[in-house]
Design a protein around this motif. Structure first.
Motif, PDB file in Angstrom:
ATOM      1  N   PRO A  85       0.808  -1.228   0.000  1.00  0.00           N
ATOM      2  CA  PRO A  85       0.000   0.000   0.000  1.00  0.00           C
ATOM      3  C   PRO A  85       0.835   1.270   0.000  1.00  0.00           C
ATOM      4  O   PRO A  85       0.407   2.282  -0.574  1.00  0.00           O
ATOM      5  CB  PRO A  85      -0.818  -0.127   1.296  1.00  0.00           C
ATOM      6  CG  PRO A  85      -0.872  -1.587   1.568  1.00  0.00           C
ATOM      7  CD  PRO A  85       0.430  -2.134   1.097  1.00  0.00           C
ATOM      8  N   ARG A  88       1.924   1.755  -3.559  1.00  0.00           N
ATOM      9  CA  ARG A  88       0.729   2.077  -4.348  1.00  0.00           C
ATOM     10  C   ARG A  88       0.308   3.527  -4.121  1.00  0.00           C
ATOM     11  O   ARG A  88      -0.080   4.220  -5.073  1.00  0.00           O
ATOM     12  CB  ARG A  88      -0.400   1.127  -3.974  1.00  0.00           C
ATOM     13  CG  ARG A  88      -1.646   1.278  -4.861  1.00  0.00           C
ATOM     14  CD  ARG A  88      -2.746   0.322  -4.431  1.00  0.00           C
ATOM     15  NE  ARG A  88      -2.302  -1.054  -4.465  1.00  0.00           N
ATOM     16  CZ  ARG A  88      -2.239  -1.836  -3.393  1.00  0.00           C
ATOM     17  NH1 ARG A  88      -2.592  -1.367  -2.201  1.00  0.00           N
ATOM     18  NH2 ARG A  88      -1.818  -3.082  -3.499  1.00  0.00           N
ATOM     19  N   THR A 170     -11.476   0.236  -9.432  1.00  0.00           N
ATOM     20  CA  THR A 170     -10.292   0.111 -10.270  1.00  0.00           C
ATOM     21  C   THR A 170      -9.344   1.260  -9.966  1.00  0.00           C
ATOM     22  O   THR A 170      -9.763   2.298  -9.421  1.00  0.00           O
ATOM     23  CB  THR A 170     -10.650   0.139 -11.770  1.00  0.00           C
ATOM     24  OG1 THR A 170     -11.205   1.427 -12.091  1.00  0.00           O
ATOM     25  CG2 THR A 170     -11.655  -0.950 -12.102  1.00  0.00           C
ATOM     26  N   SER A 251     -11.367  -0.648  -4.258  1.00  0.00           N
ATOM     27  CA  SER A 251     -11.655  -1.920  -3.604  1.00  0.00           C
ATOM     28  C   SER A 251     -10.473  -2.244  -2.694  1.00  0.00           C
ATOM     29  O   SER A 251      -9.505  -1.477  -2.634  1.00  0.00           O
ATOM     30  CB  SER A 251     -11.851  -3.018  -4.658  1.00  0.00           C
ATOM     31  OG  SER A 251     -10.631  -3.281  -5.336  1.00  0.00           O
ATOM     32  N   PRO A 252     -10.514  -3.349  -1.963  1.00  0.00           N
ATOM     33  CA  PRO A 252      -9.339  -3.702  -1.163  1.00  0.00           C
ATOM     34  C   PRO A 252      -8.046  -3.806  -1.962  1.00  0.00           C
ATOM     35  O   PRO A 252      -6.962  -3.622  -1.408  1.00  0.00           O
ATOM     36  CB  PRO A 252      -9.737  -5.058  -0.561  1.00  0.00           C
ATOM     37  CG  PRO A 252     -11.223  -4.987  -0.459  1.00  0.00           C
ATOM     38  CD  PRO A 252     -11.664  -4.214  -1.664  1.00  0.00           C
ATOM     39  N   LYS A 253      -8.142  -4.069  -3.260  1.00  0.00           N
ATOM     40  CA  LYS A 253      -6.935  -4.137  -4.082  1.00  0.00           C
ATOM     41  C   LYS A 253      -6.326  -2.760  -4.321  1.00  0.00           C
ATOM     42  O   LYS A 253      -5.173  -2.665  -4.718  1.00  0.00           O
ATOM     43  CB  LYS A 253      -7.252  -4.797  -5.422  1.00  0.00           C
ATOM     44  CG  LYS A 253      -7.656  -6.257  -5.314  1.00  0.00           C
ATOM     45  CD  LYS A 253      -7.921  -6.840  -6.684  1.00  0.00           C
ATOM     46  CE  LYS A 253      -8.306  -8.311  -6.588  1.00  0.00           C
ATOM     47  NZ  LYS A 253      -8.570  -8.898  -7.923  1.00  0.00           N
ATOM     48  N   GLN A 254      -7.106  -1.703  -4.130  1.00  0.00           N
ATOM     49  CA  GLN A 254      -6.608  -0.339  -4.332  1.00  0.00           C
ATOM     50  C   GLN A 254      -6.380   0.393  -3.009  1.00  0.00           C
ATOM     51  O   GLN A 254      -6.311   1.620  -2.980  1.00  0.00           O
ATOM     52  CB  GLN A 254      -7.594   0.466  -5.185  1.00  0.00           C
ATOM     53  CG  GLN A 254      -7.593   0.102  -6.652  1.00  0.00           C
ATOM     54  CD  GLN A 254      -8.435  -1.125  -6.947  1.00  0.00           C
ATOM     55  OE1 GLN A 254      -9.544  -1.259  -6.437  1.00  0.00           O
ATOM     56  NE2 GLN A 254      -7.916  -2.023  -7.775  1.00  0.00           N
ATOM     57  N   ARG A 255      -6.256  -0.330  -1.941  1.00  0.00           N
ATOM     58  CA  ARG A 255      -6.053   0.321  -0.652  1.00  0.00           C
ATOM     59  C   ARG A 255      -4.760   1.121  -0.650  1.00  0.00           C
ATOM     60  O   ARG A 255      -3.717   0.640  -1.085  1.00  0.00           O
ATOM     61  CB  ARG A 255      -6.007  -0.721   0.477  1.00  0.00           C
ATOM     62  CG  ARG A 255      -7.350  -1.262   0.864  1.00  0.00           C
ATOM     63  CD  ARG A 255      -7.269  -2.199   2.045  1.00  0.00           C
ATOM     64  NE  ARG A 255      -6.402  -1.712   3.095  1.00  0.00           N
ATOM     65  CZ  ARG A 255      -6.305  -2.281   4.302  1.00  0.00           C
ATOM     66  NH1 ARG A 255      -7.016  -3.350   4.572  1.00  0.00           N
ATOM     67  NH2 ARG A 255      -5.492  -1.805   5.183  1.00  0.00           N
TER      68      ARG A 255
END
Length: 302
Positions: A85, A88, A170, A251-255
C-alpha cells in the motif's frame, strides 16, 4: 545693590528612551507569539505524541496500556507488512499529480492569457468545488462512475471497455477522484506564477524566430517553475496520504497507505504499527520533497 545669582535648575532624572529598533523587535516577537503557540499545541505536541506512539511496545493493548520500550523494530515490521500500500500510494499520488500538472497548466495558461474580462469568473469556477464537502464530491464521482451510469455505458458503446467492464473499484476510478479533488491545488499556484509573466517576453521569442513550442519551453516554462513546484507539492503531498477516494471509489486491491493507517488506528487498535507507518510516510515525503525542490533549482516558491 548686589545681584544675587539664581541657582541653576536641576532636571529630573528621566529613564532613557527605548531604542525604536528594539521596540520593533519586541513587537515582532509579540506578533509571532500566537502563531508559535498554535504550532506548539497543534503540531509539535501531536507530532511528539505520534513519534512516541510509534516506539511503544508492540505487545501492549488498549485495555492494558502501552509501555515505552523504544521499539524501533516497529518501523521494520511496518515496512515489511505494508510496503505494498505504501508504494501504491506513492504511485497513485505521482500519476494524479502528473495529470493535474498537464490539465492545470493548460487551464492556468488559458485563464491568465486568454480569459480577458472573464478571468475572475473562471478563477471562482476553479475554487467552486471547495464550496461543498470533500466527501460529497467523492460520492458524486461514485455515482458518475457506477456500473450502469452514462460514462460506463458510453465507453461500452464505443468498445473502449468490454461488456462486463467497469470503472469503479479500479485504479482508474481512484486516480480520477484524486485528480478531481486536488486539481484546484495545482491550478491556483500555476495561475499566480503564469499571470506574472510579461507577455512581451513571449512575443520577443517569436521575433527571434522561435516556434511557439520552443518559445514555451525557453520562456514560459522556466518563468513558471515556481508555480509548478508549489502546485506539484500541494497536490502530491495530500494525494499520497488520502484515503477517502480509495475507500469510496476503489476496492481492497486499491487500498492506499491512508486506509491502512486508519484501519490500524480505529479497527485493529494497533497503535504502534499505525504510528510507525505515519512516521515513515512523513519522513519519506519529506525526503522526496527536499530532493525535488533541490533538483528543481527554484528559489521563489509561491
Amino acid at each position: 545693590m548686589t545681584a544675587t545669582a539664581t541657582p541653576p535648575q536641576t532636571r529630573s532624572a528621566e529613564p532613557p528612551a527605548e531604542p525604536p529598533r528594539q521596540r520593533r523587535r519586541l513587537t515582532a516577537y509579540w506578533l509571532l507569539l500566537p502563531g508559535a503557540l498554535w504550532l506548539v499545541v497543534f503540531f509539535v505536541i501531536p507530532f511528539y505524541s505520534l513519534v512516541a506512539t510509534s516506539l511503544y511496545d508492540p505487545d501492549g493493548s488498549v485495555l492494558h496500556g502501552y509501555d515505552m520500550t523504544w521499539a524501533f523494530s516497529n518501523f521494520w515490521h511496518a515496512l515489511h507488512d505494508y510496503w505494498g500500500p505504501l508504494l501504491r500510494s506513492l504511485w497513485y499520488g505521482a500519476v494524479a499529480t502528473a495529470i493535474c500538472l498537464v490539465l492545470g497548466y493548460v487551464l492556468a495558461y488559458a485563464i491568465a492569457f486568454k480569459a480577458g474580462r472573464w478571468k475572475n469568473l473562471m478563477l471562482v469556477l476553479v475554487i467552486a468545488p471547495f464550496f461543498t464537502s470533500f466527501l460529497v464530491r467523492t460520492l458524486s464521482w461514485k455515482l458518475l462512475l457506477r456500473d450502469d451510469g452514462f460514462i460506463v455505458n458510453s465507453l461500452q458503446f464505443l468498445h473502449l471497455i468490454g461488456p462486463e467492464g467497469r470503472l469503479l473499484a479500479t485504479p482508474v476510478a481512484v486516480i480520477a477522484g484524486l485528480v478531481y479533488n486536488f486539481l484546484p491545488f495545482m491550478v491556483l499556484p500555476l495561475f499566480a506564477s503564469v499571470d506574472k509573466i510579461d507577455h512581451r517576453l513571449i512575443e520577443a521569442s517569436g521575433d527571434l524566430y522561435a516556434s511557439p513550442v520552443v518559445g514555451f519551453f525557453k520562456v514560459t516554462w522556466p518563468l513558471s517553475l515556481p508555480g509548478v513546484v508549489s502546485g506539484t507539492l500541494l497536490t502530491f503531498i495530500p494525494a499520497v496520504g488520502d484515503y477517502i477516494n480509495a475507500q469510496l471509489l476503489g476496492s481492497p486491491k486499491q487500498r492506499m497507505i491512508g486506509n491502512v493507517i486508519q484501519d490500524l488506528f480505529t479497527n485493529a487498535n494497533n497503535y504502534p504499527a499505525a504510528g510507525a507507518l505515519s512516521v515513515i510516510l512523513m519522513a519519506l515525503i519529506l525526503v522526496m520533497v527536499l530532493l525535488y525542490v533541490r533538483r528543481a533549482g527554484t528559489e521563489e516558491l509561491l
